[in-house]
Scaffold this motif. Structure first.
Motif, PDB file in Angstrom:
ATOM      1  N   THR A  91     -39.060  37.225   6.704  1.00 36.69           N
ATOM      2  CA  THR A  91     -39.518  38.730   6.192  1.00 36.69           C
ATOM      3  C   THR A  91     -38.384  39.298   5.293  1.00 36.69           C
ATOM      4  OG1 THR A  91     -40.457  38.814   8.554  1.00 36.69           O
ATOM      5  CG2 THR A  91     -39.314  40.789   7.734  1.00 36.69           C
ATOM      6  N   LEU A 100     -40.070  47.735   9.727  1.00 40.19           N
ATOM      7  CA  LEU A 100     -40.035  47.491  10.282  1.00 40.19           C
ATOM      8  C   LEU A 100     -39.073  48.343  11.868  1.00 40.19           C
ATOM      9  CD1 LEU A 100     -41.601  45.612  12.806  1.00 40.19           C
ATOM     10  CD2 LEU A 100     -39.705  43.606  12.435  1.00 40.19           C
ATOM     11  N   TYR A 106     -42.311  53.164  12.340  1.00 45.53           N
ATOM     12  CA  TYR A 106     -42.611  52.595  13.501  1.00 45.53           C
ATOM     13  C   TYR A 106     -43.038  54.149  14.656  1.00 45.53           C
ATOM     14  CZ  TYR A 106     -38.032  52.747  16.271  1.00 45.53           C
ATOM     15  OH  TYR A 106     -37.163  52.741  16.500  1.00 45.53           O
ATOM     16  N   VAL A 272     -44.104  38.520   8.303  1.00 47.61           N
ATOM     17  CA  VAL A 272     -44.392  38.616  10.097  1.00 47.61           C
ATOM     18  C   VAL A 272     -44.548  37.961  10.683  1.00 47.61           C
ATOM     19  CG1 VAL A 272     -45.920  39.307  11.408  1.00 47.61           C
ATOM     20  CG2 VAL A 272     -46.945  40.801   9.355  1.00 47.61           C
ATOM     21  N   LEU A 337     -48.888  48.777  11.669  1.00 49.24           N
ATOM     22  CA  LEU A 337     -47.454  48.254  10.759  1.00 49.24           C
ATOM     23  C   LEU A 337     -47.447  47.492  10.645  1.00 49.24           C
ATOM     24  CD1 LEU A 337     -44.071  49.069  11.362  1.00 49.24           C
ATOM     25  CD2 LEU A 337     -44.128  48.457  13.552  1.00 49.24           C
ATOM     26  N   LEU A 338     -48.137  46.293  10.832  1.00 46.97           N
ATOM     27  CA  LEU A 338     -48.231  45.317  10.766  1.00 46.97           C
ATOM     28  C   LEU A 338     -48.980  44.696   9.028  1.00 46.97           C
ATOM     29  CD1 LEU A 338     -45.707  42.989  12.636  1.00 46.97           C
ATOM     30  CD2 LEU A 338     -48.131  45.182  12.940  1.00 46.97           C
ATOM     31  N   ILE A 341     -46.388  45.976   6.720  1.00 50.09           N
ATOM     32  CA  ILE A 341     -45.227  44.836   6.417  1.00 50.09           C
ATOM     33  C   ILE A 341     -46.059  43.726   5.203  1.00 50.09           C
ATOM     34  CG2 ILE A 341     -43.877  42.777   7.811  1.00 50.09           C
ATOM     35  CD1 ILE A 341     -43.572  44.331   9.555  1.00 50.09           C
ATOM     36  N   THR A 518     -36.955  42.053  17.611  1.00 53.65           N
ATOM     37  CA  THR A 518     -36.482  41.189  16.044  1.00 53.65           C
ATOM     38  C   THR A 518     -35.561  40.163  16.313  1.00 53.65           C
ATOM     39  OG1 THR A 518     -34.725  42.860  15.851  1.00 53.65           O
ATOM     40  CG2 THR A 518     -36.545  43.670  15.065  1.00 53.65           C
ATOM     41  N   GLY A 707     -46.889  52.878  15.751  1.00 48.77           N
ATOM     42  CA  GLY A 707     -46.826  52.165  14.521  1.00 48.77           C
ATOM     43  C   GLY A 707     -47.933  52.321  13.370  1.00 48.77           C
TER      44      GLY A 707
END
Length: 948
Positions: A91, A100, A106, A272, A337-338, A341, A518, A707
């Motif tokens: 990431t 993130l 988020y 991710v 949210l993912l 990313i 994280t 998110g």
């Protein structure tokens, strides 16, 4: 120890917005002298005391972080080469820090209000463009839940659209990922679909099938030319879906170019982490012909009222759950949210960077394969991307030695081992792998690794990718940081303002809750790693399940469903499996109140149940006599009742125990939708007042952030008699299999809810519910003289949300609920929930996290808007050219020629408090009709913007 030196948990006061003094002010307005007295009046006598939540003291933030760190350290971080759809990835730090870990991203809500969502809509458009380019198909959605559920959506999609209407059989290649095949079987069985698993190259006659799923590259690593196979299925009027690896598609011929009708897969390896299985954004792409039948959300380009380009969710009537019992899917969320990313990973690396990563992974794999052959071992694949299958004399000792060295390889059988390399693999890692397979021999040197290659020219991609400007200008950290900031500044999220959405519970997502997600100890675990390596996750999930059981009164919980819609589905599957286990195969009637959210009837349809709608009375409650009559009428076939509690109308229905008893007396099970659990934790428990199963929205009540439209987690709690039917891989004895690809669904975000519950403690959780109820009643009291409160309980109180009736305003002033929603943007607020469950209304849920100052700020905005409406009612304002009809107002409009009969100040500074912190919407009101008629769902060219 003196009181001054004792540990004090301050988190409860950090989470709950109003101070003690503010609480007293609010209680006075509502007419009660204590929270206990208010709660006693709101909770019906029939369910009082049903809560079984113990009164345990919460941990302070530092204590909780230390406790969860100790749990995390119980996980073992092995070097993992299991593959099977999950890969190590890196990431990029600026994405980690600026996206993130950034509450502007988020804590945002689903972009149903496009004017305040242009940033995340642009990021999602980038995601769709990424998928379109890599798959070679012209339209893609804004993400689905995971690869396996995307495959299940593809199966029902093919069933709906295939011209082979007589077939009930779906072909799944034996080369597909095993977890995908499991989820396909779960989804297929209640619908009467037979999933046939076999070798696609042995299919001579495809006429028995309405569709097929192929894997590209195959699970064991092979890359096949599927052109002839797809032609064979097409000749039988069957549609073909291909599950494809996005990183591999930077080098390989895309599915759209060899005939696929659908491409699905995961974007996980685009930055991710593994996260023990999720959350990860799936993708779904298809042909333009099928765009109106595609599941999930779709971002499209439109224009605002000034004619400028603006993004929005396109063709929202496509969303399957809006079709209720006619739906083939209940999907009403995404993995925004993912997906964002993943999209920013592509923006940051650009087309050449992605191809470099893919080329490096492939060359390392090819070099590894050559080293294995040098050792005299057989590599089963000649054409592969990042995965090979190795034939060995005895796999067991090799796995044992690998474990001793901190390495996980894929278990296939006693004489084969799978190895998948990824972005995180190094030359040293490959050397260690070769040493492992060499055993007592000398491992070969990796000379010439940079020249290794195993992809024939015929398999290579010829078309260009990611030529759009956005993927070619943000490759420095400075540029990416500024791009992410620019997008975030366009949006309204909880870091700026209260989001008073009814039913959606937009509460604080505390930083201490977010920190553990994280940590590498949670992020780097593969979902199919050996159980002994995941002791931390096992402890975490066990403790979270226990706390959720205590909060709900249920006996067992499954954390596998990775969205509320999936939780609903798993809950009804459990009910269905229970009836089947008792020989009650005829039980297929599901009673659903007319006020229910569209996912309820859609879910019932997905499990093969027939929906019978029950009436609601004038106060929004379930009409008990109508329900009784229909339960008795269908008693021999009654499977379930689906009911939301507190009701969809924001009221604690007093007859809930009687309703549950009626259903039980007639042989049915009671599914209580847990969307409104934020009003019940610590006060009453659905598992104790009649529920057999409930799903919980951890992204609502239990603080996982939304998110921007996902991730979500929707676990189910069940009474003991339904516990054997909880979802899981390998659970086929009662026909209730897995509902998501990973055993624990979106496991890596479960620490958020664990932290919340541990820090709040029993007393804090109860107080949160009470304060949520107080906040809703305070707003109802403040606004009732300006807007009628549509539904209340018999005592004139609401639960945790209230519905304001704006319908009379349309007749008196011409103002619609949309006008009020857009005008709230000028005041710096996200609108409440619009026109649900009643058209022309606003449903408001303040949550417990908002201070009295913020509640008053919102109420004052609503009152100011009502005064503007009164000027229309009195004929003092132009009915077409007024602040409501023109809202929201942009900065660009303000500095241009001003032709309106009202002032610039009234337009953008309707209250003086805005001067200190004005939010400027980037676009004016978006034209929905234009966007649907002129559908553009990828990053448009300059010409398209000019045309718009």
């Amino acid at each position: 120890m003196s009181h001054e030196l004792s540990t004090r948990n301050e988190f409860i006061a950090r989470h709950i917005g109003p101070s003690a003094a503010e609480e007293r002010t609010m209680l006075e307005r509502v007419g009660y002298d204590s929270l206990g007295a208010l709660t006693a009046s709101v909770i019906p006598s029939g369910i009082k005391g049903s809560s079984v939540l113990p009164a345990f003291e919460g941990l302070g933030e530092a204590e909780a972080l230390a406790a969860i760190k100790a749990i995390a350290l119980r996980n073992q971080e092995f070097k993992t080469y299991i593959g099977q759809g999950y890969y190590g990835t890196l990431t990029p730090a600026p994405i980690l820090r600026n996206l993130l870990e950034n509450p502007a991203w988020y804590t945002a809500y689903t972009p149903y209000q496009p004017e305040i969502s242009q940033g995340r809509l642009e990021a999602l458009l980038n995601f769709q463009t990424l998928v379109i380019d890599l798959t070679g198909l012209p339209i893609a959605n804004a993400s689905l839940l995971d690869e396996a559920t995307a495959a299940a959506e593809a199966m029902t999609f093919c069933k709906r659209l295939s011209k082979n209407k007589s077939s009930e059989r779906f072909f799944a290649s034996k080369h597909c990922l095993p977890q995908t095949i499991d989820v396909l079987k779960t989804r297929a069985e209640p619908l009467g679909i037979e999933v046939v698993v076999g070798d696609e190259f042995e299919i001579e006659d495809a006429s028995p099938f309405f569709g097929a799923l192929l894997q590209y590259p195959a699970a064991d690593g092979d890359i096949f030319d599927y052109t002839a196979v797809i032609d064979r299925f097409h000749s039988a009027n069957a549609l073909v879906a291909v599950a494809a690896d996005l990183l591999a598609l930077t080098l390989l011929t895309p599915p759209g170019e060899f005939g696929a009708d659908v491409a699905i897969g995961t974007a996980q390896r685009f930055g991710v982490p593994l996260g023990f299985g999720g959350p990860h954004a799936a993708y779904f792409a298809t042909r333009d012909t099928f765009k109106r039948d595609m599941p999930g959300r779709l971002v499209g380009l439109s224009i605002d009222r000034h004619g400028n380009p603006a993004l929005r969710l396109a063709m929202q009537t496509r969303e399957q759950h809006i079709r209720r019992e006619k739906a083939t899917s209940n999907i009403c969320t995404a993995q925004v949210l993912l997906a964002n990313i993943a999209s920013m990973y592509a923006v940051y690396h650009g087309p050449e960077g992605l191809k470099r990563i893919a080329t490096r992974v492939h060359k390392l794999t090819a070099s590894f394969a050559q080293g294995l052959r040098t050792l005299g071992l057989t590599v089963e694949q000649t054409v592969f991307f990042d995965t090979v299958t190795v034939a060995v004399a005895d796999a067991a000792p090799l796995h044992a030695t690998a474990h001793d060295r901190g390495i996980n390889l894929r278990v296939i059988d006693t004489t084969h081992i799978g190895v998948s390399l990824d972005e995180s693999t190094t030359l040293d890692d490959v050397s260690e792998l070769l040493s492992l397979f060499a055993g007592t021999k000398s491992a070969p040197e990796l000379e010439g690794a940079s020249d290794s290659w195993a992809l024939p020219e015929a398999s290579l991609r010829q078309s260009a990718i990611l030529q759009h400007d956005v993927f070619n200008k943000h490759h420095s950290e400075t540029e990416l940081m500024r791009y992410l900031r620019k997008l975030a500044d366009k949006d309204l999220a909880l870091d700026r303002t209260m989001i008073p959405l009814g039913s959606c519970t937009m509460k604080l997502n505390a930083a201490s809750e977010m920190i553990p997600i994280t940590w590498s100890e949670f992020g780097n675990l593969h979902p199919f790693a050996p159980a002994e390596q995941a002791q931390g996750y096992q402890q975490l999930t066990h403790e979270l399940e226990e706390m959720l059981c205590a909060a709900t009164g249920y006996d067992a919980v499954s954390l596998q469903p990775n969205a509320g819609s999936q939780g609903e589905y798993a809950g009804l599957l459990a009910i269905r499996a229970y009836h089947l286990s008792r020989g009650d195969e005829q039980r297929d009637i599901c009673l659903i109140p007319s006020s229910a959210h569209g996912t309820n009837p859609a879910t019932a349809s997905m499990v093969g149940m027939r929906v019978v709608v029950t009436a609601c009375d004038s106060r929004g409650n379930v009409d008990i006599e109508d329900l009784r009559a229909k339960a008795v009428e269908h008693k021999d076939r009654l499977a379930a009742l689906m009911i939301t509690y507190p009701s969809t109308h924001g009221v604690f229905e007093e007859g809930i125990r009687e309703i549950c008893q009626i259903v039980h007396d007639n042989g049915g099970q009671v599914y209580i939708d847990g969307a409104n659990m934020n009003a019940m934790v610590g006060l009453c428990a659905p598992g104790k007042f009649g529920g057999d199963v409930s799903h919980l929205n951890l992204h609502k009540t239990f603080c996982i952030p939304h998110g921007g439209g996902g991730p979500g987690v929707g676990p189910i709690g069940v009474k003991s008699h339904l516990a054997p039917f909880l979802p899981g891989h390998g659970h086929w004895e009662h026909k209730a299999g897995p509902v998501s690809a990973a055993p624990f669904g979106s496991a890596s975000i479960l620490p958020i809810s664990w932290m919340y519950m541990k820090m709040m403690g029993g007393d804090g959780l109860t107080r949160a519910s009470q304060m949520a109820i107080l906040g809703a009643n305070y707003i109802a009291r403040r606004l009732e003289e300006h807007y009628p409160v549509l539904y209340t309980g018999s005592n004139g109180l609401v639960a945790h949300e209230c519905i304001l009736d704006l319908r009379p305003l349309k007749d008196s002033s011409g103002v619609t609920v949309d006008d009020v929603a857009k005008r709230l943007i000028d005041f710096g607020f996200h609108a409440p929930t619009m026109s649900f469950p009643v058209p022309g209304t606003l449903m408001i849920e303040p949550t417990e996290s908002e201070s009295l100052e913020e509640l008053d700020r919102f109420c004052e905005a609503m009152i100011a808007i009502r005064e503007e409406i009164r000027t229309l009612e009195r004929g003092e304002s132009d009915p077409q050219d007024n602040p409501l009809k023109n809202a929201p107002h942009t900065a660009a409009e303000l500095v241009g020629e001003w032709t309106h009969p009202y002032s610039r100040e009234q337009a953008v500074y309707p209250v003086r408090s805005l001067v200190d912190g004005k939010y400027w919407p980037p676009v004016g009101r978006v034209d929905n009709v234009y966007g649907d008629r002129n559908l553009v769902c990828a990053c448009p060219s300059i010409e398209a913007y000019q045309d718009a």
